[in-house]
Structures are given as structure tokens and as C-alpha cells.
Enzyme design. Structure first.
Site, PDB file in Angstrom:
ATOM      1  N   GLU A 130      -6.892  -7.738  16.005  1.00 22.36           N
ATOM      2  CA  GLU A 130      -6.218  -7.230  14.866  1.00 22.36           C
ATOM      3  C   GLU A 130      -7.183  -6.747  13.792  1.00 22.36           C
ATOM      4  OE1 GLU A 130      -2.427 -10.609  14.454  1.00 22.36           O
ATOM      5  OE2 GLU A 130      -4.107 -10.660  13.212  1.00 22.36           O
TER       6      GLU A 130
ATOM      7  N   HIS B 231       1.191  -7.771  13.454  1.00 23.26           N
ATOM      8  CA  HIS B 231       2.091  -8.496  14.139  1.00 23.26           C
ATOM      9  C   HIS B 231       1.255  -9.074  15.284  1.00 23.26           C
ATOM     10  CE1 HIS B 231       5.479 -11.068  15.486  1.00 23.26           C
ATOM     11  NE2 HIS B 231       5.337 -10.697  16.582  1.00 23.26           N
TER      12      HIS B 231
ATOM     13  N   ASN C  82      -7.308 -10.761   7.920  1.00 26.14           N
ATOM     14  CA  ASN C  82      -7.192  -9.304   7.936  1.00 26.14           C
ATOM     15  C   ASN C  82      -7.245  -8.830   6.623  1.00 26.14           C
ATOM     16  OD1 ASN C  82      -5.987  -8.505  10.648  1.00 26.14           O
ATOM     17  ND2 ASN C  82      -5.032 -10.605  10.506  1.00 26.14           N
TER      18      ASN C  82
ATOM     19  N   GLY D 229      -6.245 -14.991   5.538  1.00 27.01           N
ATOM     20  CA  GLY D 229      -6.675 -13.791   4.796  1.00 27.01           C
ATOM     21  C   GLY D 229      -7.813 -13.271   5.536  1.00 27.01           C
TER      22      GLY D 229
ATOM     23  N   ARG E 151      14.834 -13.315  -2.573  1.00 30.16           N
ATOM     24  CA  ARG E 151      13.778 -12.339  -1.998  1.00 30.16           C
ATOM     25  C   ARG E 151      13.857 -11.064  -2.610  1.00 30.16           C
ATOM     26  NH1 ARG E 151      12.639 -14.464   2.911  1.00 30.16           N
ATOM     27  NH2 ARG E 151      14.399 -15.535   4.154  1.00 30.16           N
TER      28      ARG E 151
ATOM     29  N   ASN F  58       2.512  -3.316   8.468  1.00 29.07           N
ATOM     30  CA  ASN F  58       2.500  -4.863   8.986  1.00 29.07           C
ATOM     31  C   ASN F  58       1.893  -4.952  10.250  1.00 29.07           C
ATOM     32  OD1 ASN F  58       3.313  -7.572   8.702  1.00 29.07           O
ATOM     33  ND2 ASN F  58       4.474  -7.196  10.502  1.00 29.07           N
TER      34      ASN F  58
ATOM     35  N   MET G  10       4.081 -13.915   5.325  1.00 28.15           N
ATOM     36  CA  MET G  10       4.885 -14.753   5.780  1.00 28.15           C
ATOM     37  C   MET G  10       6.385 -14.923   5.248  1.00 28.15           C
ATOM     38  SD  MET G  10       3.074 -15.130   8.455  1.00 28.15           S
ATOM     39  CE  MET G  10       4.005 -16.334   9.700  1.00 28.15           C
ATOM     40  N   ARG G  11       6.736 -13.754   4.815  1.00 29.07           N
ATOM     41  CA  ARG G  11       8.035 -13.626   4.013  1.00 29.07           C
ATOM     42  C   ARG G  11       8.722 -12.540   4.462  1.00 29.07           C
ATOM     43  NH1 ARG G  11       9.513 -18.098   2.200  1.00 29.07           N
ATOM     44  NH2 ARG G  11      11.037 -17.198   0.872  1.00 29.07           N
TER      45      ARG G  11
END
Ligand code: GRF
Length: 228
Positions: free
Chosen positions: A209, A144, A49, A47, A100, A142, A125-126
Site C-alpha cells: 500500500e 483498500h 499510509n 496513519g 454523514r 482511496n 473508516m467512514r
């Protein structure tokens, strides 16, 4: 591309677009209108970010507020940070959802109930589905840990080390149905130094990030406010 060195960390990096504090004349242009923007955040792990976003809001670098954190792993670092920071947090454990799509439907319901304007996947992470993407068109961001389009998918830092690249980095981008392939918003590059291991390179990338993610949110909000 101009180099930018932040005196607070003294780490070499290159970021584009530049952070707004480098562009004094444009600084006010990054504020989304009308504000404050209500953010939803999704996190699975430590967590850091998520906390960077909360701090950017609280320090006035991002005219927004984090209205809701959603986690899928009970007791994860992000959930603990939310408790410490006083941010509402909901658990949607993917293990309790048969598909999902059903998980994403639950996420959408939570974010809509919290009246969020924009959602940030900050270490989620999904793989997400059109159910979530479609509910927040052009407003699902997002982060990455690679310079996309290089090293998509899992363990991007390990992929970069295995490939022997001398520059690594991170990308904030809009989410599309293809994983790690949506429109790029902000990137930062860092060197891979002799003797780097997975942990040291991850630390260097994550420092960037934390800088680019709030900027990517501001840019996204700004673009939403622009006429078509
Ligand atoms: C970050 O490196 C992000 O790029 C990746 O997952 C990591 C999450 O770290 N998607 P944290 O949970 O924000 O500390």
C-alpha cells in the site's frame, strides 16, 4: 504481468502499473503539472499510509505536498505522526456531527480552506457521501487492502483469509458512491503464505500500500492534467 521485486523489502509482489523507478525513461512523466500538488489526507487509525505519502513527497518521489491531515479519532496514530512530521492536522470527530453529510460538509470546508487539489482517504473508516465526492470529482483516492473487486467493505484481510485465497493484495482507486467500487488506479498482489495470520498478511499488504498509494496520486494528477 511482470513481477517486480523491491530490493528494499525483498517481499515478493506483483504491481501494475509498475513503479516509475522501474521505467527510467518514463519516470519524469509521473510528475503532475503544474506542481507541487497540494494534498489533503483523511485518516482514522495508525496513519502509516499518511506517513508514506509525506515521505514520498519529501523524498521527491511524488511532486506534491501534504497540506492538511484530517482525522476523526482524537489522538489516533495518524494525528501523532502529523505532529512528529510537522503536518497541519484537524480533528473532525464524526461523533460530533449528526449526519454523514454534515461531517463531509465540514471536511470539504477544511480542504477548500487549505486549497488542496486532491484528497486521499488513507485509512478513513467512514462511508463518505456525494457531498465529499462531488467536491473533488475524479480527485478523491482511496486505498483498500484487497484486490478489488474481491473483498469489499470491512476487514478485507479477514475476508481473504477466510476465503482461502493464495494471492491477496491492495488497490488504490477513485472513490465513487458505491463503496470500494470506483475506477481502479493501481494494484499490487502478494502471496498468502502458509502460517500467515491476520497480522502477518496485513503487514505484507500494507508494505505494498505504501508503495502504490503515491503512484496512484501521481496517476490521478496526471490524468487531471490531460485534455478530455
Ligand atoms: C490500510 O490497510 C488501508 O488499506 C485501509 O485501512 C488501513 C489503514 O492503515 N483502508 P494506516 O492507518 O494507513 O496504517
Amino acid at each position: 504481468m511482470p513481477a517486480f521485486a523491491d530490493p528494499s523489502d525483498q517481499e515478493p509482489c506483483v504491481q501494475w502499473p509498475l513503479p516509475p523507478d522501474c521505467l527510467e525513461a518514463q519516470a519524469t512523466a509521473w510528475a503532475p503539472e503544474p506542481g507541487p500538488l497540494r494534498l489533503g489526507v483523511m485518516a482514522s487509525g495508525a496513519g502509516s499510509n499518511f506517513e508514506a505519502l509525506v515521505q514520498a513527497c519529501r523524498q521527491g518521489n511524488l511532486q506534491a505536498e501534504v497540506a492538511l491531515l484530517v482525522v476523526n479519532n482524537s489522538g489516533c496514530g495518524a494525528q501523532q505522526r502529523a505532529e512528529r512530521l510537522g503536518i497541519p492536522c484537524q480533528l473532525h470527530d464524526h461523533r460530533h456531527h449528526p449526519s454523514r453529510e454534515q461531517l463531509d460538509r465540514a471536511l470539504v470546508a477544511s480542504f477548500q480552506a487549505a486549497a488542496v487539489d486532491l484528497v486521499v482517504m488513507a485509512g478513513w473508516m467512514r462511508v463518505v457521501t456525494p457531498t465529499l465526492i462531488g467536491a473533488f470529482p475524479d480527485r478523491l483516492v482511496n486505498i483498500h487492502p484487497s484486490l478489488l473487486p474481491s473483498f469489499r467493505g470491512l476487514d478485507a484481510v479477514g475476508q481473504a483469509l477466510a476465503a482461502g485465497v493464495t494471492l491477496a493484495g491492495c488497490t488504490a482507486h477513485l472513490v465513487s458512491e458505491e463503496v470500494d467500487a470506483g475506477r481502479i488506479l493501481v494494484q499490487a498482489a502478494v502471496p498468502v503464505l502458509a502460517g500467515d495470520d491476520h497480522a502477518s498478511l496485513t503487514r505484507r499488504i500494507q508494505m505494498q500500500e505504501h508503495r502504490i498509494l503515491p503512484l496512484a496520486v501521481a496517476l490521478t494528477a496526471q490524468q487531471l492534467g490531460e485534455p478530455d
